[in-house]
Write a protein that holds these residues in place. Structure first.
Motif, PDB file in Angstrom:
ATOM      1  N   ARG A   1       6.593 -60.516   6.447  1.00  0.00           N
ATOM      2  CA  ARG A   1       5.737 -60.104   7.569  1.00  0.00           C
ATOM      3  C   ARG A   1       6.384 -60.382   8.918  1.00  0.00           C
ATOM      4  O   ARG A   1       6.089 -59.711   9.899  1.00  0.00           O
ATOM      5  N   ALA A   2       7.245 -61.375   8.981  1.00  0.00           N
ATOM      6  CA  ALA A   2       7.836 -61.818  10.247  1.00  0.00           C
ATOM      7  C   ALA A   2       8.708 -60.727  10.877  1.00  0.00           C
ATOM      8  O   ALA A   2       9.315 -59.912  10.188  1.00  0.00           O
ATOM      9  N   ALA A   3       8.746 -60.762  12.208  1.00  0.00           N
ATOM     10  CA  ALA A   3       9.578 -59.836  12.973  1.00  0.00           C
ATOM     11  C   ALA A   3      11.026 -60.336  12.982  1.00  0.00           C
ATOM     12  O   ALA A   3      11.268 -61.530  12.866  1.00  0.00           O
ATOM     13  N   PRO A   4      11.983 -59.414  13.161  1.00  0.00           N
ATOM     14  CA  PRO A   4      13.394 -59.817  13.158  1.00  0.00           C
ATOM     15  C   PRO A   4      13.857 -60.343  14.513  1.00  0.00           C
ATOM     16  O   PRO A   4      14.893 -59.939  15.024  1.00  0.00           O
ATOM     17  N   SER A   5      13.081 -61.219  15.118  1.00  0.00           N
ATOM     18  CA  SER A   5      13.480 -61.764  16.417  1.00  0.00           C
ATOM     19  C   SER A   5      13.569 -63.278  16.320  1.00  0.00           C
ATOM     20  O   SER A   5      12.765 -63.921  15.652  1.00  0.00           O
ATOM     21  N   GLU A   6      14.582 -63.814  16.959  1.00  0.00           N
ATOM     22  CA  GLU A   6      14.816 -65.254  17.030  1.00  0.00           C
ATOM     23  C   GLU A   6      14.880 -65.910  15.655  1.00  0.00           C
ATOM     24  O   GLU A   6      14.459 -67.051  15.485  1.00  0.00           O
ATOM     25  N   GLY A   7      15.363 -65.189  14.665  1.00  0.00           N
ATOM     26  CA  GLY A   7      15.545 -65.748  13.335  1.00  0.00           C
ATOM     27  C   GLY A   7      14.277 -65.922  12.520  1.00  0.00           C
ATOM     28  O   GLY A   7      14.305 -66.543  11.462  1.00  0.00           O
ATOM     29  N   GLU A   8      13.159 -65.376  12.991  1.00  0.00           N
ATOM     30  CA  GLU A   8      11.891 -65.552  12.279  1.00  0.00           C
ATOM     31  C   GLU A   8      11.911 -64.914  10.897  1.00  0.00           C
ATOM     32  O   GLU A   8      11.430 -65.501   9.923  1.00  0.00           O
ATOM     33  N   ALA A   9      12.455 -63.712  10.777  1.00  0.00           N
ATOM     34  CA  ALA A   9      12.504 -63.038   9.480  1.00  0.00           C
ATOM     35  C   ALA A   9      13.441 -63.775   8.519  1.00  0.00           C
ATOM     36  O   ALA A   9      13.124 -63.898   7.329  1.00  0.00           O
ATOM     37  N   ASN A  10      14.557 -64.271   9.018  1.00  0.00           N
ATOM     38  CA  ASN A  10      15.478 -65.028   8.167  1.00  0.00           C
ATOM     39  C   ASN A  10      14.824 -66.313   7.656  1.00  0.00           C
ATOM     40  O   ASN A  10      14.967 -66.669   6.487  1.00  0.00           O
ATOM     41  N   ALA A  11      14.099 -66.999   8.528  1.00  0.00           N
ATOM     42  CA  ALA A  11      13.404 -68.220   8.118  1.00  0.00           C
ATOM     43  C   ALA A  11      12.330 -67.908   7.084  1.00  0.00           C
ATOM     44  O   ALA A  11      12.172 -68.639   6.094  1.00  0.00           O
TER      45      ALA A  11
END
Length: 106
Positions: free
Chosen positions: A46-56
């Motif tokens: 669900r996380a957006a690909p900004s500031e590493g949120e999707a990777n986390a």
């Protein structure tokens, strides 16, 4: 299918993932063979690909699916790419078995 998108190593498991950020839900969607013949595990978060949120979110989802601590899942390559390589610490064969079950039910 070209094979499994993961391989056991002496320290754990190496996993190749194709991540879809802003995918509406956190889920493992199975195994896909890409146009170049490589196999990847399809994952959406669900996380957006900004500031590493999707990777986390990806690392957290994989850790939860494999029943390992989040600190054992490391993003090794592909921080800004959709195709990523994760390294997961632990017993490689046991992790591969759990991942096979998670991919099959995704």
């Amino acid at each position: 299918m070209a094979g499994q998108p993961w391989s056991a190593t002496s320290g754990g498991l190496v996993l190749h993932v194709r991540l879809t950020p802003k995918g509406g839900r956190d889920a493992i969607d199975g195994i896909e063979t890409m146009s170049d013949g490589r196999s990847v595990l399809k994952v959406r978060v669900r996380a957006a690909p900004s500031e590493g949120e999707a990777n986390a979110a990806l690392c957290k989802l994989i850790a939860k699916s494999l029943h390992v601590p989040a600190r054992d899942v490391t993003l090794a390559a592909g921080a800004t790419s959709r195709v990523k390589r994760l390294e997961i610490a632990g017993d490689g064969n046991a992790l591969a078995s759990r991942l096979n079950a998670a991919a099959g039910s995704g």
